[in-house]
Design an enzyme around this catalytic site. Structure first.
Site, PDB file in Angstrom:
ATOM      1  N   SER A 194       0.761  -1.280   0.105  1.00 24.38           N
ATOM      2  CA  SER A 194      -0.003   0.136  -0.062  1.00 24.38           C
ATOM      3  C   SER A 194       0.862   1.308  -0.002  1.00 24.38           C
ATOM      4  CB  SER A 194      -0.893  -0.218   1.244  1.00 24.38           C
ATOM      5  OG  SER A 194      -1.397   1.197   1.494  1.00 24.38           O
TER       6      SER A 194
ATOM      7  N   TYR B  92      -1.545  -0.260  11.040  1.00 18.29           N
ATOM      8  CA  TYR B  92      -1.931  -0.761   9.587  1.00 18.29           C
ATOM      9  C   TYR B  92      -0.770  -0.588   8.737  1.00 18.29           C
ATOM     10  CZ  TYR B  92      -3.620  -1.308   4.889  1.00 18.29           C
ATOM     11  OH  TYR B  92      -3.604  -1.709   3.481  1.00 18.29           O
TER      12      TYR B  92
ATOM     13  N   LYS C  45       2.405  -3.407   6.821  1.00 18.46           N
ATOM     14  CA  LYS C  45       2.577  -3.529   5.375  1.00 18.46           C
ATOM     15  C   LYS C  45       4.013  -3.384   5.187  1.00 18.46           C
ATOM     16  CE  LYS C  45      -1.498  -4.104   3.521  1.00 18.46           C
ATOM     17  NZ  LYS C  45      -1.603  -5.343   3.314  1.00 18.46           N
TER      18      LYS C  45
HETATM   19  N1  LIG Z   1      -8.646  -1.398  -0.638  1.00 23.07           N
HETATM   20  C1  LIG Z   1      -7.908  -0.430  -0.462  1.00 23.07           C
HETATM   21  O1  LIG Z   1      -7.890   0.872  -0.340  1.00 23.07           O
HETATM   22  C2  LIG Z   1      -6.272  -1.075  -0.323  1.00 23.07           C
HETATM   23  C3  LIG Z   1      -5.120  -0.120  -0.414  1.00 23.07           C
HETATM   24  C4  LIG Z   1      -4.084  -0.695  -0.112  1.00 23.07           C
HETATM   25  C5  LIG Z   1      -3.918  -1.771  -0.048  1.00 23.07           C
HETATM   26  N2  LIG Z   1      -4.719  -2.776   0.264  1.00 23.07           N
HETATM   27  C6  LIG Z   1      -4.510  -4.120   0.500  1.00 23.07           C
HETATM   28  O2  LIG Z   1      -5.196  -4.906  -0.359  1.00 23.07           O
HETATM   29  C7  LIG Z   1      -5.698  -6.182   0.287  1.00 23.07           C
HETATM   30  C8  LIG Z   1      -7.182  -6.451  -0.133  1.00 23.07           C
HETATM   31  O3  LIG Z   1      -7.753  -5.411   0.409  1.00 23.07           O
HETATM   32  P1  LIG Z   1      -9.538  -5.178  -0.032  1.00 23.07           P
HETATM   33  O4  LIG Z   1      -9.736  -3.912  -0.392  1.00 23.07           O
HETATM   34  O5  LIG Z   1      -9.707  -6.298  -1.006  1.00 23.07           O
HETATM   35  O6  LIG Z   1      -9.930  -5.765   1.414  1.00 23.07           O
HETATM   36  P2  LIG Z   1     -11.061  -6.726   1.667  1.00 23.07           P
HETATM   37  O7  LIG Z   1     -11.595  -6.410   3.177  1.00 23.07           O
HETATM   38  O8  LIG Z   1     -12.245  -6.479   0.845  1.00 23.07           O
HETATM   39  O9  LIG Z   1     -10.215  -8.206   1.297  1.00 23.07           O
HETATM   40  C9  LIG Z   1      -9.556  -8.706   2.360  1.00 23.07           C
HETATM   41  C10 LIG Z   1      -9.997 -10.344   2.288  1.00 23.07           C
HETATM   42  O10 LIG Z   1      -8.953 -11.019   3.006  1.00 23.07           O
HETATM   43  C11 LIG Z   1      -9.571 -11.875   3.853  1.00 23.07           C
HETATM   44  N3  LIG Z   1      -8.986 -12.148   5.044  1.00 23.07           N
HETATM   45  C12 LIG Z   1      -8.458 -11.161   6.281  1.00 23.07           C
HETATM   46  N4  LIG Z   1      -7.757 -11.692   6.994  1.00 23.07           N
HETATM   47  C13 LIG Z   1      -7.485 -13.039   6.493  1.00 23.07           C
HETATM   48  C14 LIG Z   1      -6.820 -14.169   7.095  1.00 23.07           C
HETATM   49  N5  LIG Z   1      -6.362 -14.242   8.185  1.00 23.07           N
HETATM   50  N6  LIG Z   1      -7.146 -15.410   6.556  1.00 23.07           N
HETATM   51  C15 LIG Z   1      -7.954 -15.542   5.224  1.00 23.07           C
HETATM   52  N7  LIG Z   1      -8.464 -14.452   4.822  1.00 23.07           N
HETATM   53  C16 LIG Z   1      -8.345 -13.381   5.475  1.00 23.07           C
HETATM   54  C17 LIG Z   1     -10.996 -11.087   4.174  1.00 23.07           C
HETATM   55  O11 LIG Z   1     -12.099 -11.972   4.715  1.00 23.07           O
HETATM   56  C18 LIG Z   1     -11.274 -10.646   2.708  1.00 23.07           C
HETATM   57  O12 LIG Z   1     -12.035 -11.359   2.020  1.00 23.07           O
HETATM   58  C19 LIG Z   1      -5.326  -6.191   1.832  1.00 23.07           C
HETATM   59  O13 LIG Z   1      -4.279  -6.757   2.001  1.00 23.07           O
HETATM   60  C20 LIG Z   1      -5.302  -4.605   2.155  1.00 23.07           C
HETATM   61  O14 LIG Z   1      -4.625  -4.101   2.939  1.00 23.07           O
HETATM   62  C21 LIG Z   1      -6.081  -2.251   0.226  1.00 23.07           C
END
Ligand SMILES: NC(=O)c1ccc[n+]([C@@H]2O[C@H](COP(=O)([O-])OP(=O)(O)OC[C@H]3O[C@@H](n4cnc5c(N)ncnc54)[C@H](O)[C@@H]3O)[C@@H](O)[C@H]2O)c1
Length: 336
Positions: free
Chosen positions: A128, A152, A156
Site C-alpha cells: 500500500s 496498519y 505493510k
Molecule cells: N482497498 C484499499 O484501499 C487497499 C489499499 C492498499 C492496500 N490494500 C490491501 O489489499 C488487500 C485486499 O484489500 P481489499 O480492499 O480487497 O480488502 P477486503 O477486506 O475486501 O479483502 C481482504 C480479504 O482478506 C480476507 N482475510 C483477512 N484476513 C484473513 C486471514 N487471516 N485469513 C484468510 N483470509 C483473510 C478477508 O475475509 C477479505 O476477503 C489487503 O491486504 C489490503 O491491506 C487495500
C-alpha cells in the site's frame, strides 16, 4: 484451453481479490481463492464464477492456521501466490494493533512457511502507499522515504521487510510488492465490487451510501487544504486496472527478486472532484458538509506511476467517470 497452472489468492473473496481472480482466469491461469470471510461474503465466490464463466474453487481457511495452509498447498500444485489477505481499517488498527500484527504479519509468516514446505517460490503481495507515511514530495515514487503513521501501515512495512529477507534467502524466490494507491469502482458486470460491512472507511463506498440515502451526508475532512478546491487529493485507481496490474506482475515475476512497484494513475483527484463526477455521471445527489481537517491526513498523495509502465508495461486505462459509474452500477444492482 488448458490451464497454465493454479494461482492461490489469499483474501481472494475480498474487494480487490475478487477482481484479481477474474483477471487471473482471463489470462489462462486457474485462480484458487483462500479466505476466512472475516470481511467478505461467501456469495462472492459464486459471483466470481459467474463473471469467469466457470465455478471457482475457494478454500475456507485462515492464513494463520498452519495446518490448513499445508492442506491448501498439498491439495494442488500452486505456480504462485497472490497474497491479498489482510485487515485494512486504519482506525481499527489503532484500537487493535495486536490483532493487525497477528493477522497481517504473523499470517504472512505462516503462509511463507507453508510455501517453503511445498516449494512455491513466487509471490505478488498487496502492499500500500501507506508505506510512504506522510508525503514528503509529490508525486510519490518508489524511492520516497518509508515510514508508518499507524499500526496498519506498520504491518505493510513489516511484511515488505519480511519478503526482502525471504527473497534474499534463496536465489530462485521471486516477489513483487504492489503498492496500491486508492482502489475504487467495480467490475463492469456489476456482479462484484466493494461492499464493506458497517460505516465505510473509504471515500467511494461512503459516497455510494449517501447517494442511496443510507447515510445523510458525506463529511468532508477539511476544505482549506492547499489543493485546487481546498479538499484532500488522492490517486483513485479503478479496481479493474489494479487487478490487471497483478497479472502483468505475475507474468514477469521470474525476472524479479523483490521489486516494489506503485500502482496508481499518477493523477490527483480531490474529494469534490469525485463527488461532482459521481453526481454528473449517475444523475444522483450526494449531499456533503465540509468540516475540520482530520488529524494525520495529508493535503495530497498521488503516485509517480512510471516504474509500473517501464517495468511491467502497465498503465491505468480507466478514468474517474468509469470509476463512479461502475461503483454505482454495482451498488444499485446489489440492492435489487
Ligand atoms: N482497498 C484499499 O484501499 C487497499 C489499499 C492498499 C492496500 N490494500 C490491501 O489489499 C488487500 C485486499 O484489500 P481489499 O480492499 O480487497 O480488502 P477486503 O477486506 O475486501 O479483502 C481482504 C480479504 O482478506 C480476507 N482475510 C483477512 N484476513 C484473513 C486471514 N487471516 N485469513 C484468510 N483470509 C483473510 C478477508 O475475509 C477479505 O476477503 C489487503 O491486504 C489490503 O491491506 C487495500
Amino acid at each position: 484451453m488448458a490451464s497454465r497452472g493454479s494461482i492461490l489468492l489469499t483474501g481472494g473473496a475480498g474487494f480487490i481479490g475478487s477482481h484479481v481472480a477474474v483477471e487471473v482466469a482471463a489470462a489462462g491461469w486457474t485462480p484458487v481463492l483462500l479466505d476466512n470471510f472475516c470481511t467478505s461474503e461467501r456469495s462472492v465466490v459464486a459471483r466470481v464464477g459467474e463473471v469467469v464463466g466457470a465455478p471457482v474453487r475457494c478454500i475456507e481457511a485462515d492464513i494463520r492456521d498452519a495446518q490448513a495452509m499445508r492442506a491448501a498447498f498439498g491439495s494442488t500444485p500452486m505456480h504462485a501466490v497472490i497474497h491479498l489477505a489482510g485487515l485494512k481499517a486504519v482506525g481499527e488498527s489503532v484500537e487493535k494493533p495486536e490483532l493487525y500484527h497477528d493477522n497481517n504479519v504473523r499470517g504472512t509468516e505462516v503462509l511463507l512457511a507453508a510455501m517453503d514446505e511445498f516449494g512455491v517460490r513466487r509471490m505478488v503481495f498487496s502492499s500500500s502507499c501507506t508505506v510512504y507515511g506522510m508525503p514528503q514530495r509529490l508525486p510519490i515514487d518508489e524511492s520516497h522515504p518509508l515510514g508508518a503513521i499507524n499500526p496498519y501501515g506498520q504491518t505493510k512495512l513489516d511484511i515488505e521487510r519480511m519478503l526482502d529477507r525471504w527473497a534474499d534467502a534463496c536465489i530462485d524466490r521471486h516477489v513483487c510488492s504492489l503498492r496500491y494507491f486508492n482502489p475504487v469502482g467495480a467490475h463492469a458486470s456489476a456482479l462484484i465490487g466493494e461492499s464493506p460491512l458497517g460505516i465505510p472507511n473509504n471515500l467511494m463506498p461512503f459516497v455510494v451510501k449517501v447517494a442511496r440515502g443510507e447515510l445523510p451526508e458525506l463529511g468532508v475532512f477539511g476544505g482549506d487544504w492547499p489543493t485546487h478546491d481546498g479538499t484532500g487529493v488522492r490517486d483513485y485507481i479503478h479496481v479493474v486496472d489494479l487487478a490487471r496490474g497483478h497479472v502483468v506482475a505475475l507474468e514477469q515475476l521470474d525476472s524479479m527478486h523483490h521489486d516494489c512497484i506503485n500502482l496508481g494513475t499518477g493523477a490527483g483527484l480531490s474529494v469534490l472532484d469525485v463527488v461532482h463526477a459521481f453526481e454528473r455521471v449517475n444523475g444522483v445527489k450526494v449531499p456533503y458538509a465540509i468540516g475540520p481537517r482530520r488529524a494525520g491526513d495529508a493535503a495530497a498523495a498521488y503516485a509517480d506511476a512510471s516504474l509500473a509502465e517501464q517495468r511491467l508495461g502497465w498503465r491505468a486505462r480507466l478514468g474517474l467517470d468509469d470509476m463512479v459509474r461502475d461503483a454505482w452500477a454495482f451498488a444499485t444492482r446489489s440492492a435489487c
